[in-house]
Write a protein that holds these residues in place. Structure first.
Motif, PDB file in Angstrom:
ATOM      1  N   MET A  72       0.847  -1.189   0.000  1.00 38.21           N
ATOM      2  CA  MET A  72       0.000   0.000   0.000  1.00 38.21           C
ATOM      3  C   MET A  72       0.886   1.245   0.000  1.00 38.21           C
ATOM      4  SD  MET A  72      -3.020   1.062   2.704  1.00 38.21           S
ATOM      5  CE  MET A  72      -4.009  -0.355   2.253  1.00 38.21           C
ATOM      6  N   SER A  73       0.570   2.208  -0.868  1.00 35.52           N
ATOM      7  CA  SER A  73       1.397   3.402  -0.986  1.00 35.52           C
ATOM      8  C   SER A  73       1.166   4.342   0.190  1.00 35.52           C
ATOM      9  CB  SER A  73       1.063   4.135  -2.287  1.00 35.52           C
ATOM     10  OG  SER A  73      -0.225   4.719  -2.189  1.00 35.52           O
ATOM     11  N   VAL A  74       2.095   5.263   0.348  1.00 38.85           N
ATOM     12  CA  VAL A  74       1.952   6.282   1.395  1.00 38.85           C
ATOM     13  C   VAL A  74       0.676   7.075   1.189  1.00 38.85           C
ATOM     14  CG1 VAL A  74       2.946   8.425   2.290  1.00 38.85           C
ATOM     15  CG2 VAL A  74       4.416   6.470   1.846  1.00 38.85           C
ATOM     16  N   ASP A  75       0.350   7.406  -0.069  1.00 43.42           N
ATOM     17  CA  ASP A  75      -0.841   8.191  -0.346  1.00 43.42           C
ATOM     18  C   ASP A  75      -2.115   7.477   0.085  1.00 43.42           C
ATOM     19  OD1 ASP A  75       0.628  10.208  -1.320  1.00 43.42           O
ATOM     20  OD2 ASP A  75      -0.058  10.091  -3.401  1.00 43.42           O
ATOM     21  N   GLN A  76      -2.105   6.141   0.044  1.00 43.53           N
ATOM     22  CA  GLN A  76      -3.284   5.400   0.467  1.00 43.53           C
ATOM     23  C   GLN A  76      -3.403   5.361   1.980  1.00 43.53           C
ATOM     24  OE1 GLN A  76      -2.122   1.922  -1.915  1.00 43.53           O
ATOM     25  NE2 GLN A  76      -4.173   1.958  -2.798  1.00 43.53           N
ATOM     26  N   VAL A  77      -2.255   5.386   2.668  1.00 44.99           N
ATOM     27  CA  VAL A  77      -2.274   5.321   4.130  1.00 44.99           C
ATOM     28  C   VAL A  77      -2.558   6.704   4.705  1.00 44.99           C
ATOM     29  CG1 VAL A  77      -0.888   4.829   6.170  1.00 44.99           C
ATOM     30  CG2 VAL A  77      -0.701   3.364   4.159  1.00 44.99           C
ATOM     31  N   VAL A  78      -1.918   7.726   4.159  1.00 44.23           N
ATOM     32  CA  VAL A  78      -2.056   9.093   4.649  1.00 44.23           C
ATOM     33  C   VAL A  78      -2.991   9.839   3.711  1.00 44.23           C
ATOM     34  CG1 VAL A  78      -0.804  11.170   5.284  1.00 44.23           C
ATOM     35  CG2 VAL A  78       0.308   8.958   5.493  1.00 44.23           C
ATOM     36  N   ARG A  79      -4.181  10.189   4.190  1.00 46.03           N
ATOM     37  CA  ARG A  79      -5.215  10.676   3.300  1.00 46.03           C
ATOM     38  C   ARG A  79      -5.277  12.201   3.202  1.00 46.03           C
ATOM     39  NH1 ARG A  79      -8.244   6.549   1.669  1.00 46.03           N
ATOM     40  NH2 ARG A  79      -8.223   4.630   2.861  1.00 46.03           N
ATOM     41  N   LYS A  80      -4.963  12.907   4.272  1.00 46.24           N
ATOM     42  CA  LYS A  80      -5.085  14.359   4.237  1.00 46.24           C
ATOM     43  C   LYS A  80      -3.993  14.946   3.352  1.00 46.24           C
ATOM     44  CE  LYS A  80      -7.298  14.832   8.753  1.00 46.24           C
ATOM     45  NZ  LYS A  80      -7.190  15.390  10.116  1.00 46.24           N
ATOM     46  N   PRO A  81      -4.355  15.929   2.508  1.00 44.47           N
ATOM     47  CA  PRO A  81      -3.368  16.477   1.559  1.00 44.47           C
ATOM     48  C   PRO A  81      -2.104  17.018   2.220  1.00 44.47           C
ATOM     49  CG  PRO A  81      -5.566  17.148   0.927  1.00 44.47           C
ATOM     50  CD  PRO A  81      -5.702  16.461   2.253  1.00 44.47           C
ATOM     51  N   HIS A  82      -2.236  17.716   3.344  1.00 43.93           N
ATOM     52  CA  HIS A  82      -1.020  18.256   3.963  1.00 43.93           C
ATOM     53  C   HIS A  82      -0.148  17.139   4.523  1.00 43.93           C
ATOM     54  CE1 HIS A  82      -3.355  17.873   7.724  1.00 43.93           C
ATOM     55  NE2 HIS A  82      -2.202  17.848   8.337  1.00 43.93           N
ATOM     56  N   GLU A  83      -0.766  16.013   4.891  1.00 48.33           N
ATOM     57  CA  GLU A  83       0.006  14.869   5.371  1.00 48.33           C
ATOM     58  C   GLU A  83       0.705  14.168   4.208  1.00 48.33           C
ATOM     59  OE1 GLU A  83      -2.694  13.724   9.309  1.00 48.33           O
ATOM     60  OE2 GLU A  83      -3.028  12.686   7.405  1.00 48.33           O
ATOM     61  N   ARG A  84       0.032  14.084   3.067  1.00 51.92           N
ATOM     62  CA  ARG A  84       0.673  13.514   1.879  1.00 51.92           C
ATOM     63  C   ARG A  84       1.848  14.383   1.447  1.00 51.92           C
ATOM     64  NH1 ARG A  84      -4.354  13.304  -0.591  1.00 51.92           N
ATOM     65  NH2 ARG A  84      -3.511  14.339  -2.459  1.00 51.92           N
ATOM     66  N   LEU A  85       1.644  15.678   1.504  1.00 49.85           N
ATOM     67  CA  LEU A  85       2.710  16.610   1.148  1.00 49.85           C
ATOM     68  C   LEU A  85       3.882  16.464   2.106  1.00 49.85           C
ATOM     69  CD1 LEU A  85       3.156  18.788  -1.009  1.00 49.85           C
ATOM     70  CD2 LEU A  85       2.281  20.473   0.630  1.00 49.85           C
ATOM     71  N   ALA A  86       3.574  16.366   3.403  1.00 48.59           N
ATOM     72  CA  ALA A  86       4.630  16.215   4.405  1.00 48.59           C
ATOM     73  C   ALA A  86       5.394  14.909   4.200  1.00 48.59           C
ATOM     74  CB  ALA A  86       4.039  16.275   5.813  1.00 48.59           C
ATOM     75  N   ALA A  87       4.682  13.837   3.841  1.00 51.04           N
ATOM     76  CA  ALA A  87       5.344  12.555   3.615  1.00 51.04           C
ATOM     77  C   ALA A  87       6.261  12.635   2.392  1.00 51.04           C
ATOM     78  CB  ALA A  87       4.294  11.458   3.420  1.00 51.04           C
ATOM     79  N   HIS A  88       5.785  13.279   1.337  1.00 53.40           N
ATOM     80  CA  HIS A  88       6.592  13.409   0.127  1.00 53.40           C
ATOM     81  C   HIS A  88       7.846  14.247   0.379  1.00 53.40           C
ATOM     82  CE1 HIS A  88       7.220  13.649  -4.282  1.00 53.40           C
ATOM     83  NE2 HIS A  88       7.720  14.840  -3.997  1.00 53.40           N
TER      84      HIS A  88
END
Length: 333
Positions: A1-17
């Motif tokens: 499962m990708s990070v984007d699937q685990v972390v749903r909120k946009p700012h969290e996806r941005l922070a993960a990237h």
């Protein structure tokens, strides 16, 4: 499962990237907020910097720099600069507003004193200028220096406009563009500049940050009357108690009858507030559809932010920035 699937909120996806870059930003912030001679500086700074903020502004700088193809070291410096400017303005704002709570915690001026908050804010402004100079770009220095001046100008304008019932939506927008949107647009613009992006792309990034910042502030002003204190970390009605003429009130005043205008004059201009006045104010906002109209304005600015970056090359970060604009207004949807 990708990070984007685990972390749903946009700012969290941005922070993960941007994880590695943000770690470098945070390390640089901790390094530069140190003081050999005045330990209160890192104490006060750490209280606010480590309070759990989303770090949206420095993430915007890292994201836009990467989006435009930059892989050098100075995006980190500029992201830290943006966060220092933001933190300095928060310290000063809490003194001016006599605030007691920020991000769900007691403010620095409450835990220490006003003098410490003001002086530490000044220190952080100085540190921010040291950092932006290190990037070696006069254009970047110009953008961030202008943003700092614009923020201060917006705050001073608010001092005179916020308690004057003659303040209209145009003046409100000028205040918001100064005190909030100026740093968002500077954060996105310098990312493109440090990457050497074409002028039309830099302009698109500026427009995105400007619109995002306006939407962000309108949402904050709306949530002051229609939000949940546990979710926002702010007491509902703080702007009312501080006699700030924000967008929902401006809209209601424009439609007020004589009795309602007399009420707004008493509680906002004269500051004569009584038990039950906040509830009455909210009832007036609802009566005139001011809350819904403010919500529509926030959604319009978020849409403007998304549209502004459509001309940029297709990239997952461009998609994240579009999603971030939706997230900023999701709290009121």
């Amino acid at each position: 499962m990708s990070v984007d699937q685990v972390v749903r909120k946009p700012h969290e996806r941005l922070a993960a990237h941007l994880g590695a870059g943000m770690e470098a930003v945070n390390a640089l912030i901790r390094e530069r907020m140190a003081s050999r001679h005045a330990p209160r500086i890192p104490e006060v700074t750490a209280h606010l910097v480590e309070a759990g903020g989303k770090r949206l502004r420095p993430m915007l700088t890292l994201a836009t720099a990467e989006l435009c193809g930059y892989d050098g070291p100075y995006a980190v410096h500029l992201a830290a600069t943006v966060e220092f400017i933001h933190t300095a303005t928060l310290l000063h704002d809490d003194v001016v507003d006599e605030s007691a709570q920020r991000r769900g915690r007691p403010t620095a001026n409450l835990l220490w004193d006003n003098k410490s908050s003001v002086l530490v804010g000044d220190y952080l402004f100085s540190r921010s200028f040291q950092l932006m100079v290190e990037a070696g770009s006069l254009r970047v220095l110009d953008i961030l220096a202008n943003a700092s001046a614009t923020i201060a100008e917006g705050e001073v304008l608010q001092l005179t406009a916020a308690q004057d019932l003659a303040t209209d939506e145009a003046v409100y927008l000028q205040v918001v563009r100064g005190k909030t949107a100026a740093l968002f647009s500077a954060a996105t613009e310098v990312g493109g500049v440090i990457a050497g992006a074409p002028d039309d792309e830099v302009r698109a990034l500026y427009d995105y940050g400007d619109a995002l910042g306006v939407a962000f502030q309108i949402v904050d002003d709306l949530l002051d009357y229609a939000g949940d204190a546990a979710a926002t970390g702010k007491n509902v009605g703080d702007d009312f108690r501080e006699r700030k003429l924000t967008l929902p009130v401006i809209k209601a005043v424009a439609l007020a009858d004589d009795a309602e205008r007399a009420f707004w004059r008493r509680v906002i201009e004269k500051g004569e507030q009584r038990d039950g006045d906040l509830d009455h104010a909210i009832a007036l906002l609802q009566r005139h559809g001011a809350l819904e109209a403010t919500r529509a304005d926030a959604l319009m600015w978020a849409e403007k932010a998304k549209t502004s970056i459509d001309m940029l090359p297709a990239h997952e970060l461009r998609d994240m920035l579009r999603d971030l604009a939706d997230y900023v207004v999701a709290r009121i949807s």
